[in-house]
Design an enzyme around this catalytic site. Structure first.
Site, mmCIF file in Angstrom:
data_model
loop_
_atom_site.group_PDB
_atom_site.id
_atom_site.type_symbol
_atom_site.label_atom_id
_atom_site.label_comp_id
_atom_site.label_asym_id
_atom_site.label_seq_id
_atom_site.Cartn_x
_atom_site.Cartn_y
_atom_site.Cartn_z
ATOM 1 N N CYS A 96 0.861 -1.178 0.000
ATOM 2 C CA CYS A 96 0.000 0.000 0.000
ATOM 3 C C CYS A 96 0.904 1.236 0.000
ATOM 4 C CB CYS A 96 -0.888 -0.002 1.240
ATOM 5 S SG CYS A 96 -1.827 1.531 1.436
ATOM 6 N N ASP B 63 -0.133 -6.067 0.318
ATOM 7 C CA ASP B 63 -1.383 -6.441 -0.337
ATOM 8 C C ASP B 63 -1.117 -7.721 -1.110
ATOM 9 O OD1 ASP B 63 -3.057 -4.238 0.427
ATOM 10 O OD2 ASP B 63 -1.916 -2.981 -0.944
#
EC number: 1.7.1.13
Length: 166
Positions: A57, A64
């Protein structure tokens, strides 16, 4: 009778079979390699299922995770799968939004191969109770593939699957 690939056709493939590859954690599109499409007179799909994609992120630095589906109709060049694996691995420390990652991947593959058609679909695991599934595609302008891309985009994900935490 169909013959296999000759050594001169494989001269640009340096990563496959190489036991000394390094796994880079920073974005590296230059690791991508191609080989010639021996079936240029035929339309066909090539699909890669990539269940271990990881990026960061850009705000929180949190990881992620996603499964990425890359499908394309080759033109002259095709992407070599081990180089694609190393390329996708290079997103490990890349901080970008999910949508950006999918578009970057698609643009890099377009620049590399110049395919007739390509689509990239990321199915990210939930963070904060929400999963994000960006889809992007491209069809060569002024061809049937441009119309195909528009049609597939307009009809994409009309019947979403049941999400049970992936």
């Amino acid at each position: 009778m169909t013959q296999g690939r000759q050594k001169d056709e494989l001269k640009d493939i340096t990563l496959l079979g190489n036991q000394n590859n390094t796994y880079e954690f920073d974005y590296r599109p230059e690791v991508l390699e191609t080989f010639d499409n021996k079936h240029q007179g035929r339309d066909y799909f090539v699909k890669f299922n990539c269940p271990e994609f990881t990026s960061l992120c850009p705000i929180t630095g949190q990881p992620d995770f996603a499964t990425i589906y890359i499908s394309y109709i080759p033109n002259i060049k095709m992407v070599e799968s081990k180089s694609l694996k190393l390329y996708l691995f290079s997103f490990r420390n890349h901080g970008d939004f999910h949508e950006d990652c999918m578009n970057i991947i698609m643009n890099d593959l377009i620049n590399l191969m110049d395919p007739h058609y390509i689509e990239v679909w990321g199915k990210f695991t939930p963070r904060g109770g929400i999963s994000i599934d960006p889809y992007t595609n491209y069809g060569r302008p002024d061809t049937k593939y441009e119309k195909m891309a528009e049609h597939r985009l307009m009809n994409h994900d009309m019947y979403p699957e049941k999400i049970d935490n992936r």
